[in-house]
Every structure is written in C-alpha cells, then in structure tokens.
Design a protein around this motif. Structure first.
Motif, PDB file in Angstrom:
ATOM      1  N   LYS A  16      51.040  21.102  40.827  1.00  0.00           N
ATOM      2  CA  LYS A  16      51.265  19.707  40.435  1.00  0.00           C
ATOM      3  C   LYS A  16      50.543  18.723  41.358  1.00  0.00           C
ATOM      4  O   LYS A  16      49.878  17.803  40.867  1.00  0.00           O
ATOM      5  CB  LYS A  16      52.761  19.412  40.380  1.00  0.00           C
ATOM      6  CG  LYS A  16      53.083  18.088  39.760  1.00  0.00           C
ATOM      7  CD  LYS A  16      54.565  17.920  39.558  1.00  0.00           C
ATOM      8  CE  LYS A  16      54.876  16.616  38.869  1.00  0.00           C
ATOM      9  NZ  LYS A  16      56.317  16.469  38.663  1.00  0.00           N
ATOM     10  N   PRO A  17      50.618  18.873  42.699  1.00  0.00           N
ATOM     11  CA  PRO A  17      49.849  17.953  43.556  1.00  0.00           C
ATOM     12  C   PRO A  17      48.339  18.058  43.354  1.00  0.00           C
ATOM     13  O   PRO A  17      47.638  17.038  43.375  1.00  0.00           O
ATOM     14  CB  PRO A  17      50.238  18.373  44.973  1.00  0.00           C
ATOM     15  CG  PRO A  17      51.552  19.034  44.831  1.00  0.00           C
ATOM     16  CD  PRO A  17      51.529  19.695  43.504  1.00  0.00           C
ATOM     17  N   LYS A  18      47.830  19.263  43.117  1.00  0.00           N
ATOM     18  CA  LYS A  18      46.395  19.409  42.875  1.00  0.00           C
ATOM     19  C   LYS A  18      46.002  18.770  41.543  1.00  0.00           C
ATOM     20  O   LYS A  18      44.922  18.189  41.421  1.00  0.00           O
ATOM     21  CB  LYS A  18      45.985  20.885  42.888  1.00  0.00           C
ATOM     22  CG  LYS A  18      46.076  21.533  44.255  1.00  0.00           C
ATOM     23  CD  LYS A  18      45.225  20.832  45.279  1.00  0.00           C
ATOM     24  CE  LYS A  18      43.842  21.391  45.325  1.00  0.00           C
ATOM     25  NZ  LYS A  18      43.016  20.777  46.385  1.00  0.00           N
ATOM     26  N   LEU A  55      49.929  14.848  58.350  1.00  0.00           N
ATOM     27  CA  LEU A  55      50.836  14.609  59.469  1.00  0.00           C
ATOM     28  C   LEU A  55      50.188  14.921  60.820  1.00  0.00           C
ATOM     29  O   LEU A  55      50.336  14.160  61.773  1.00  0.00           O
ATOM     30  CB  LEU A  55      52.111  15.432  59.300  1.00  0.00           C
ATOM     31  CG  LEU A  55      53.218  15.161  60.303  1.00  0.00           C
ATOM     32  CD1 LEU A  55      53.703  13.727  60.163  1.00  0.00           C
ATOM     33  CD2 LEU A  55      54.365  16.115  60.082  1.00  0.00           C
ATOM     34  N   LYS A  56      49.445  16.009  60.914  1.00  0.00           N
ATOM     35  CA  LYS A  56      48.807  16.394  62.176  1.00  0.00           C
ATOM     36  C   LYS A  56      47.800  15.325  62.617  1.00  0.00           C
ATOM     37  O   LYS A  56      47.772  14.919  63.774  1.00  0.00           O
ATOM     38  CB  LYS A  56      48.113  17.735  62.018  1.00  0.00           C
ATOM     39  CG  LYS A  56      47.499  18.268  63.268  1.00  0.00           C
ATOM     40  CD  LYS A  56      46.872  19.639  63.021  1.00  0.00           C
ATOM     41  CE  LYS A  56      46.204  20.173  64.258  1.00  0.00           C
ATOM     42  NZ  LYS A  56      45.554  21.458  63.997  1.00  0.00           N
ATOM     43  N   ILE A  76      58.482  27.059  41.957  1.00  0.00           N
ATOM     44  CA  ILE A  76      58.236  26.617  43.330  1.00  0.00           C
ATOM     45  C   ILE A  76      56.747  26.407  43.564  1.00  0.00           C
ATOM     46  O   ILE A  76      56.336  25.390  44.125  1.00  0.00           O
ATOM     47  CB  ILE A  76      58.827  27.628  44.333  1.00  0.00           C
ATOM     48  CG1 ILE A  76      60.351  27.578  44.273  1.00  0.00           C
ATOM     49  CG2 ILE A  76      58.329  27.355  45.743  1.00  0.00           C
ATOM     50  CD1 ILE A  76      61.036  28.697  45.017  1.00  0.00           C
ATOM     51  N   SER A  77      55.913  27.363  43.119  1.00  0.00           N
ATOM     52  CA  SER A  77      54.467  27.205  43.318  1.00  0.00           C
ATOM     53  C   SER A  77      53.922  26.041  42.503  1.00  0.00           C
ATOM     54  O   SER A  77      53.001  25.351  42.944  1.00  0.00           O
ATOM     55  CB  SER A  77      53.733  28.499  42.977  1.00  0.00           C
ATOM     56  OG  SER A  77      53.907  28.819  41.623  1.00  0.00           O
ATOM     57  N   LYS A  82      46.840  18.733  51.281  1.00  0.00           N
ATOM     58  CA  LYS A  82      47.041  19.813  52.239  1.00  0.00           C
ATOM     59  C   LYS A  82      48.475  20.289  52.100  1.00  0.00           C
ATOM     60  O   LYS A  82      49.408  19.487  52.103  1.00  0.00           O
ATOM     61  CB  LYS A  82      46.770  19.335  53.663  1.00  0.00           C
ATOM     62  CG  LYS A  82      45.332  18.895  53.865  1.00  0.00           C
ATOM     63  CD  LYS A  82      45.154  18.300  55.229  1.00  0.00           C
ATOM     64  CE  LYS A  82      43.786  17.664  55.314  1.00  0.00           C
ATOM     65  NZ  LYS A  82      43.730  16.621  56.302  1.00  0.00           N
ATOM     66  N   PHE A  83      48.650  21.574  51.982  1.00  0.00           N
ATOM     67  CA  PHE A  83      49.952  22.171  51.703  1.00  0.00           C
ATOM     68  C   PHE A  83      50.963  21.836  52.784  1.00  0.00           C
ATOM     69  O   PHE A  83      50.686  21.937  53.968  1.00  0.00           O
ATOM     70  CB  PHE A  83      49.792  23.687  51.573  1.00  0.00           C
ATOM     71  CG  PHE A  83      51.058  24.401  51.241  1.00  0.00           C
ATOM     72  CD1 PHE A  83      51.654  24.216  50.011  1.00  0.00           C
ATOM     73  CD2 PHE A  83      51.657  25.236  52.147  1.00  0.00           C
ATOM     74  CE1 PHE A  83      52.814  24.876  49.688  1.00  0.00           C
ATOM     75  CE2 PHE A  83      52.814  25.904  51.842  1.00  0.00           C
ATOM     76  CZ  PHE A  83      53.395  25.723  50.611  1.00  0.00           C
ATOM     77  N   MET A  84      52.130  21.426  52.377  1.00  0.00           N
ATOM     78  CA  MET A  84      53.326  21.161  53.165  1.00  0.00           C
ATOM     79  C   MET A  84      53.203  19.942  54.088  1.00  0.00           C
ATOM     80  O   MET A  84      53.912  18.994  53.913  1.00  0.00           O
ATOM     81  CB  MET A  84      53.768  22.375  53.977  1.00  0.00           C
ATOM     82  CG  MET A  84      54.227  23.535  53.131  1.00  0.00           C
ATOM     83  SD  MET A  84      55.751  23.222  52.278  1.00  0.00           S
ATOM     84  CE  MET A  84      56.908  23.626  53.523  1.00  0.00           C
TER      85      MET A  84
END
Length: 94
Positions: free
Chosen positions: A30-32, A55-56, A23-24, A49-51
């Motif tokens: 992987k994205p990093k 979006l914000k 999961i980590s 940015k995690f998750m």
C-alpha cells in the motif's frame, strides 16, 4: 480421521497466509502504491523506507543542527526542524 487433520492443517495454513498477506499489504504494498500514485501526479519526495522511514536522517540532522552555534536572526527554521527545512528547500513548497 486423517482427512479432518489434513483439512484442519489446510485451514490453519490458509488463515496464516491471509494474515501474512494483510500485514505485508499494509506495511509494503500500500505505501509503495501510494508513492507511485503521487509520483505519477508529479509530486516529488523521498522514497518509502520500511518501518522507520526518514527517522534516521531526521535524528542525524537534528543532532548536527544542535551542535552548531545559532545566528542572532529570526530565521530559525533550519535549527528547529532541519529535515523539513531541507525538504522544502530541495523539493519546493508545492
């Protein structure tokens, strides 16, 4: 009897750690790694940015764009998708 309980606990702990690692790896490592790979090739972009990612910022820019009056021109990119318009103007189209 006590040895089998210890082995069962160790087995459950190993399975738990395996899934935590998967999961980590999928959500962070992987994205990093992909971000670093793209940066090494010279592609610019916003950092991971995690998750929620950007979006914000996208929601904030969309509400700002809708609150302003629209000009009578055919240039509506900043109104329809302000985040992508800003990204293309600051980072370029390549």
């Amino acid at each position: 009897m006590e040895i089998t309980i210890v082995f069962c606990v160790l087995g459950v702990a190993a399975i738990f750690l395996f899934y935590i690692w998967r999961i980590s790896n999928r959500l962070w490592f992987k994205p990093k790694k992909i971000e670093k790979f793209l940066k090494d090739q010279g592609l610019k972009g916003t950092p991971y940015k995690f998750m929620y990612g950007d979006l914000k910022e996208m929601v904030q820019m969309m509400s700002e764009a809708k609150s302003k009056p629209m000009n009578l021109t055919h240039d509506i990119a900043f109104r329809v998708s302000p985040f992508f318009h800003k990204t293309l103007t600051t980072l370029g189209e390549s």
